[in-house]
Design a protein around this motif. Structure first.
Motif, PDB file in Angstrom:
ATOM      1  N   UNK A 161       1.479  -1.144  -2.719  1.00 30.26           N
ATOM      2  CA  UNK A 161       1.514   0.318  -2.844  1.00 30.26           C
ATOM      3  C   UNK A 161       1.784   0.727  -4.297  1.00 30.26           C
ATOM      4  N   UNK A 162       2.807   0.099  -4.902  1.00 34.56           N
ATOM      5  CA  UNK A 162       3.184   0.425  -6.289  1.00 34.56           C
ATOM      6  C   UNK A 162       2.067   0.074  -7.263  1.00 34.56           C
ATOM      7  N   UNK A 219       0.925   9.804  -5.018  1.00 30.67           N
ATOM      8  CA  UNK A 219       1.657   9.668  -3.743  1.00 30.67           C
ATOM      9  C   UNK A 219       0.702   9.275  -2.609  1.00 30.67           C
ATOM     10  N   UNK A 220       1.307   8.737  -1.557  1.00 28.03           N
ATOM     11  CA  UNK A 220       0.655   8.562  -0.242  1.00 28.03           C
ATOM     12  C   UNK A 220      -0.539   7.606  -0.236  1.00 28.03           C
ATOM     13  N   UNK A 221      -0.422   6.536  -1.012  1.00 31.58           N
ATOM     14  CA  UNK A 221      -1.374   5.419  -0.878  1.00 31.58           C
ATOM     15  C   UNK A 221      -0.908   4.592   0.311  1.00 31.58           C
ATOM     16  N   UNK A 222      -1.814   4.241   1.224  1.00 28.51           N
ATOM     17  CA  UNK A 222      -1.431   3.503   2.428  1.00 28.51           C
ATOM     18  C   UNK A 222      -1.952   2.071   2.354  1.00 28.51           C
ATOM     19  N   UNK A 223      -1.080   1.120   2.700  1.00 31.44           N
ATOM     20  CA  UNK A 223      -1.469  -0.289   2.801  1.00 31.44           C
ATOM     21  C   UNK A 223      -1.510  -0.648   4.284  1.00 31.44           C
ATOM     22  N   UNK A 224      -2.685  -0.998   4.778  1.00 32.28           N
ATOM     23  CA  UNK A 224      -2.853  -1.361   6.195  1.00 32.28           C
ATOM     24  C   UNK A 224      -3.006  -2.876   6.324  1.00 32.28           C
ATOM     25  N   UNK A 260      -5.520 -10.309   4.495  1.00 29.63           N
ATOM     26  CA  UNK A 260      -6.536  -9.258   4.364  1.00 29.63           C
ATOM     27  C   UNK A 260      -5.899  -7.904   4.640  1.00 29.63           C
ATOM     28  N   UNK A 261      -5.784  -7.095   3.605  1.00 28.32           N
ATOM     29  CA  UNK A 261      -5.244  -5.747   3.806  1.00 28.32           C
ATOM     30  C   UNK A 261      -6.247  -4.713   3.309  1.00 28.32           C
ATOM     31  N   UNK A 262      -5.935  -3.468   3.582  1.00 27.67           N
ATOM     32  CA  UNK A 262      -6.843  -2.370   3.213  1.00 27.67           C
ATOM     33  C   UNK A 262      -6.036  -1.313   2.490  1.00 27.67           C
ATOM     34  N   UNK A 263      -6.380  -1.054   1.236  1.00 26.45           N
ATOM     35  CA  UNK A 263      -5.719   0.002   0.459  1.00 26.45           C
ATOM     36  C   UNK A 263      -6.467   1.293   0.732  1.00 26.45           C
ATOM     37  N   UNK A 264      -5.825   2.185   1.458  1.00 24.95           N
ATOM     38  CA  UNK A 264      -6.459   3.419   1.945  1.00 24.95           C
ATOM     39  C   UNK A 264      -6.073   4.582   1.029  1.00 24.95           C
ATOM     40  N   UNK A 265      -7.069   5.165   0.372  1.00 27.59           N
ATOM     41  CA  UNK A 265      -6.828   6.294  -0.549  1.00 27.59           C
ATOM     42  C   UNK A 265      -7.161   7.636   0.096  1.00 27.59           C
TER      43      UNK A 265
END
Length: 475
Positions: free
Chosen positions: A288-289, A307-312, A318-323
Motif C-alpha cells: 500500500x505504502x 489515499x485509499x489504494x487497496x491491496x487484494x 499474486x495480489x492486485x493493486x486496485x486504484x
C-alpha cells in the motif's frame, strides 16, 4: 488519635459502626477515622494476620482499634461493634439508632462499592503493566528497524510502557544480544525491558502482541510449492500451541515478512483453534505504502495526499493493486478546491500502459521495490497497523489487511485474503459497503483460487502427518 475500622464489605455491623464513625468525624474536631474494607473471601486471613501481629484476640467483623499517633506504640484494640457503640456513648454521649434493615441495605451498598473500586484499581494497574511484545525470527533486519518505532511512544501512546521479547534460534543469540544492548543504550523512557529468548518452551509468555517475521528462503529450482508450504506449516505447528499455552487470551498476532504472510496467518489459526481469528492478521501495508509513493512520484506531489489504494489477495504472492477507489488530496491541477477535496486517481492518470507496467504485471517495478526492501518498509508497516489497531485508522480511510474471509466480496470463506478494512475501538471491520466492478470481481476470484490451492496443499500435509480420522483437519 485515629480510629481504624476494618470489616467485611458485606457485614451489616461494619456498616453500622462505619456510619457512626462518619458522624463522629463530621461533628468532633479531633476525631479521625480510617476505614479498611475487606472482601468477604479475604476477611478471615486478614483478621488472623492483624491479630497475630498485635497480640489481639478478636474473631468477628468488624475490628476497631485506636492508634495514638502522638505516643507511638501498637494499636489499642477497642473491639467489635458493641464495644465501639459503648465507647461512643461513654466518651461523647452519642449512639446509633440504625435499624437492622438499614444495616443490611448499607452493607449491600458497601459490597457493590468495594467491588467497583477493586475493578477500577485493577484497570489502573493494567495500564501500569507494560505491554508484552514478542517478535519471532528477531535477527531479521525488520526487527532491528521496528524496535525504535515501537519504543518511541507513537504506536501505543506516550503513557504505555512496553517490554520487548526477541525470539530466535541459538545461532543468532549474539546478534540478539547486540540488538538488546543498543536498544538499552538508547534509553527509551517507555521501554521497560528488552530480552533475548532462544528456548522454545518460554516463547510468548504473557504475550499481548506477537509479530511473526519468519520467512522461508525461495529457491524455485530446488524446491516445489509443496515443500515451501510444508516449511511454513512446520513453523506454525510449533508456534500455535505455544501461543495457546503461554500468551494472553486476547493476544494479537501479526504475520509479516517477504514470503507466505497469508498462509502463516491461516496456519496459526488452523493449529491454534483457541486463538481468536479476528486477532490474527497479515500485513499488506508495504504494498500500500509503496504504491502510494509510486503514484506521488509520477504526479510530483506529497505521498501523504494519496489515499485509499487497496491491496487484494495474496500479499506476498499474486495480489492486485486496485486504484479504482484511490484519491488525491492537495493535488495541484486545473481544478482547485478545499484541502479535503479529493480527486480520483484514475481521472488524473490516463496512461493505462504505465499503470499496468508499474502495478499490474507480474514483473512490475512495484513488486521489485517491495520484494527488495531491506527492513525499513516492513517495520514501518507493522508499526502503522499496530497504531491503527490500538487507536483507530484515520476516519474514512481504507487500510488493506489480510484477514480470514467470511464470504465478503464473493471471496470463498476460510482463507486469509487481503481486503479493505477500517480499524475502530480496538477492532477491525471489513468495508463491505465498497462497490467493486465485475472486472475486479473476476480478478478476486482468480486470486482466491491461488489461496484455496495453498490451503488445500497445507491441509493435505497436515492430514498426512495425522492419518487417523479424528485428528484430521478439514477445509
Amino acid at each position: 488519635g485515629v480510629a481504624l475500622f476494618t470489616g467485611k464489605a458485606n457485614c451489616p455491623y461494619y456498616a453500622k459502626a462505619e456510619l457512626l464513625a462518619d458522624y463522629l468525624q463530621a461533628n468532633l474536631p479531633d476525631f479521625r477515622v480510617h476505614k479498611i474494607t475487606q472482601h468477604p473471601d479475604k476477611w478471615e486471613q486478614w483478621l488472623n494476620d492483624i491479630c497475630e501481629r498485635n497480640g489481639w484476640e478478636h474473631q468477628e467483623s468488624p475490628v476497631i482499634w485506636r492508634e495514638l499517633l502522638d505516643r507511638g506504640g501498637k494499636g489499642l484494640l477497642l473491639g467489635g461493634v458493641d464495644d465501639f457503640l459503648e465507647y461512643a456513648q461513654r466518651y461523647y454521649g452519642i449512639t446509633s439508632m440504625m435499624l437492622s434493615e438499614e444495616m443490611v441495605d448499607v452493607a449491600e451498598e458497601n459490597l457493590q462499592a468495594y467491588i467497583e473500586t477493586e475493578k477500577e484499581e485493577e484497570e489502573i494497574k493494567s495500564l501500569v503493566k507494560p505491554l508484552q511484545i514478542w517478535i519471532t525470527s528477531a535477527s531479521a533486519p525488520t526487527c532491528y528497524q521496528l524496535i525504535p518505532l515501537l519504543a518511541n511512544g507513537e504506536v501505543f501512546g506516550m503513557t504505555t510502557e512496553i517490554s520487548i521479547h526477541l525470539l530466535d534460534t541459538d545461532q543468532f543469540k549474539e546478534v540478539l544480544c547486540g540488538i538488546v544492548m543498543e536498544a538499552e543504550d538508547m534509553a527509551f523512557p517507555l521501554l521497560r525491558s528488552i530480552s533475548v529468548h532462544t528456548k522454545r518452551d518460554e516463547a510468548f509468555i504473557q504475550a499481548d502482541i506477537i509479530i511473526v517475521l519468519d520467512d522461508v528462503l525461495l529457491n524455485h529450482e530446488d524446491q516445489s510449492l509443496e515443500n515451501y508450504i510444508r516449511k511454513v506449516s512446520d513453523i506454525c505447528q510449533v508456534y500455535a500451541p505455544l501461543i495457546e499455552k503461554n500468551a494472553k487470551s486476547e493476544v494479537k498476532v501479526i504475520s509479516s515478512g517477504k514470503t507466505f504472510v497469508n498462509l502463516k496467518a491461516m496456519m496459526i489459526m488452523t493449529y491454534g483453534l483457541s486463538i481468536k481469528t479476528e486477532n490474527v492478521i497479515a500485513i499488506a501495508t508495504p504494498w500500500e505504502s509503496a504504491a502510494k509513493a509510486t503514484l506521488a512520484r509520477k504526479l510530483n506531489m506529497n505521498t501523504a495526499g494519496v489515499k485509499d489504494v487497496i491491496v487484494w489477495g495474496n500479499i506476498t504472492g499474486c495480489n492486485y493493486i486496485d486504484l479504482s477507489h484511490a484519491k488525491l488530496y492537495g493535488y495541484d491541477c486545473a481544478i482547485w478546491g478545499p484541502a479535503n477535496f479529493p480527486r480520483p486517481v484514475l481521472n488524473i492518470i490516463y496512461d493505462s500502459e504505465w499503470i499496468h507496467s508499474e502495478f499490474l504485471s507480474e514483473q512490475s517495478s512495484l513488486s521489485s521495490r517491495v520484494s527488495n526492501c531491506v527492513g525499513m518498509l516492513p517495520a514501518h508497516a507493522v508499526a502503522t497497523v499496530l497504531r491503527y489497531w490500538y487507536h483507530g485508522s484515520p476516519p474514512g480511510e481504507i487500510v488493506s489487511v489480510g484477514v480470514l474471509t467470511e464470504g465478503q466480496f464473493c471471496v470463498p470463506e476460510g482463507i486469509v485474503f487481503s481486503m479493505p478494512v477500517r480499524f475502530q475501538k480496538g477492532n477491525w471491520k471489513v468495508m463491505t459497503e465498497l462497490e467493486i466492478s465485475e472486472t475486479t470481481q473476476e480478478v478476486l476470484r482468480r486470486l482466491a483460487h491461488e489461496l484455496v490451492q495453498e490451503k488445500l496443499i497445507a491441509l493435505k500435509e497436515i492430514n498426512e502427518m495425522c492419518p487417523y480420522g479424528d485428528d484430521k483437519i478439514t477445509s
